[in-house]
Scaffold this active site. Structure first.
Site, mmCIF file in Angstrom:
data_model
loop_
_atom_site.group_PDB
_atom_site.id
_atom_site.type_symbol
_atom_site.label_atom_id
_atom_site.label_comp_id
_atom_site.label_asym_id
_atom_site.label_seq_id
_atom_site.Cartn_x
_atom_site.Cartn_y
_atom_site.Cartn_z
ATOM 1 N N GLU A 183 -38.540 19.474 33.724
ATOM 2 C CA GLU A 183 -37.301 18.236 34.832
ATOM 3 C C GLU A 183 -37.330 19.016 36.201
ATOM 4 O O GLU A 183 -37.049 18.412 37.425
ATOM 5 C CB GLU A 183 -35.563 18.542 33.597
ATOM 6 N N LYS A 214 -24.431 18.140 28.439
ATOM 7 C CA LYS A 214 -25.175 18.410 27.180
ATOM 8 C C LYS A 214 -24.995 20.115 26.714
ATOM 9 O O LYS A 214 -24.750 20.351 25.474
ATOM 10 C CB LYS A 214 -26.541 18.494 27.035
ATOM 11 N N HIS A 259 -26.636 17.470 22.530
ATOM 12 C CA HIS A 259 -27.261 16.044 22.272
ATOM 13 C C HIS A 259 -26.764 15.049 21.550
ATOM 14 O O HIS A 259 -27.471 15.645 20.153
ATOM 15 C CB HIS A 259 -28.543 16.340 22.475
#
Length: 402
Positions: A305, A326, A331
């Site tokens: 990412e 998160k 999550h």
């Protein structure tokens, strides 16, 4: 094309059982992850999670309703009630006929499955409750929201693993944006924190036993959470005519598929989704001030990412704030993007950037401003919400200050 705004928000998650409490926890950098309280915990290697604690379903529902509502449906309805109360919308006549609900969910009624498998296989019972199927089906939450609020238009559930909520909200945005519906209820939910749900995730060997530390060099895996977040997406003019409070404007989205691997993320796939959201929203890279990262705390996801953000934003990546909430709420798999959209609303509306907590060691492969450990005040015009799922399915939403 219609402009789309958010006029209501509701949530229940490990940080709070409503939006104000959740945002307060995000501002404080409070961690909602802790020891799990579930059956057969001694048989699990993973014993932590972002569990919704002190939740009494009987406060919200009667016994007849609870015979039909799995925990993920309960969470969805609690969040939907808060969102609708804030928006002030009442669905009757043509508004009811044209408005609907699109929700994201991945595991369905996992608690119902777990309980009934235990009943049949462990306790040896030969019959289960006649409502097991309607209780566990993935579309149960969407259906019950449509029934409670008289939503007679397009109503369905999107299930794309960890991108489910963002895909659902993207479809709701498109329906209002294109004029099909004046208002849509959207978001997502998940409740997989039961023995079977955690045991299945253990098998992937991507779970942390102690904490979620996105982007930190010593990160060692993700931590599951549970809960829901629900929003009212509405035509701007429709909202203005009734004097509704507007939380933020939804200005674009994009989706992509890596088409490469069932579990390993792809930089190019993530970058195409981010870039596509900017194009759809007619934004420049320099317009974006904050990104709520997918940021799971796994080695592969975080560095992929980070590389995708650097690829899309170039030199502006050094001036971006990017954080993973998160680290605080865990999550939520299919429901995670919905809870994370709250952090994006807080960024553009209140000028508060939720932190990435648990950050201990810089990672040169994640060399971004991850807003470590403490919230930050900053003026943000545009925020992005990233969601990248197993199966290589990516969905990115863009919000703008209103």
């Amino acid at each position: 094309m219609k402009r789309v705004v958010i006029t209501g928000a509701g949530t229940i998650n490990a940080l709070g059982q409503n939006v104000p409490d959740t945002l307060a926890a995000m501002r404080e950098g409070r961690c909602g992850i802790g020891p799990l309280e579930i059956a057969d915990l001694d048989r699990l290697a993973i014993r932590i999670g972002g569990q919704v604690r002190d939740f009494d379903p009987m406060t919200f529902f009667n016994r007849q309703q609870l015979s039909l509502y799995d925990r993920f449906t309960q969470f969805t309805l609690v969040a939907a009630r808060e969102a609708l109360a804030q928006s002030g919308l009442v669905f009757t006549d043509e508004l009811a006929a044209r408005s609907g609900v699109i929700l994201g969910n991945s595991g369905g009624g996992m608690n119902t499955l777990d309980e009934n498998y235990r009943s049949v296989y462990e306790e040896g019972k030969n019959r289960v409750h006649p409502f097991v199927v309607p209780k566990l089906m993935n579309n149960a939450a969407a259906s019950h929201v449509s029934m409670e609020f008289n939503l007679q238009g397009p109503s369905f559930t999107v299930s794309t693993a960890c991108a489910s909520s963002n895909h659902a909200m993207s479809q709701a945005f498109q329906m209002v944006h294109g004029g099909m519906s004046p208002a849509m209820i959207t978001g997502g939910s998940e409740s997989m924190l039961c023995f079977g749900g955690v045991k299945a995730w253990e098998g992937l060997r991507v779970m942390s036993k102690d904490a979620c530390r996105p982007f930190s060099a010593n990160r060692n895996g993700m931590v599951q959470g549970e809960g829901a977040a629900v929003f009212v997406f509405e035509e701007l003019e429709h909202a203005r005519k009734r004097g509704a409070e507007i939380l933020a404007e939804v200005v674009g989205f994009a989706m992509s598929s890596d088409a490469s691997d069932i579990v390993m993320p792809s930089k190019s796939g993530a970058a195409r989704a981010i870039r596509g959201a900017l194009v759809d929203a007619k934004l420049n890279t320099t317009d974006v001030g904050y990104i709520n990262a997918h940021g799971t705390g796994t080695a592969a996801n975080d560095k992929t990412e980070s590389a995708a953000v650097a690829d899309v934003f170039g030199a502006h990546a050094d001036r971006l704030m990017i954080s993973s909430t998160k680290s605080m709420h865990g999550h939520l798999i299919g429901g995670t993007g919905a809870v994370e959209l709250l952090a994006c609303i807080m960024a553009v509306r209140d000028g508060v950037i939720a932190p990435t907590i648990g950050y201990e060691e810089p990672d040169p492969e994640c060399a971004l401003d991850v807003v470590p450990n403490e919230a930050r005040e900053a003026h943000v015009e545009v925020a992005l919400s990233n969601a990248f799922a197993f199966g290589g399915l990516n969905a990115v939403l863009a919000l703008r200050r209103f």
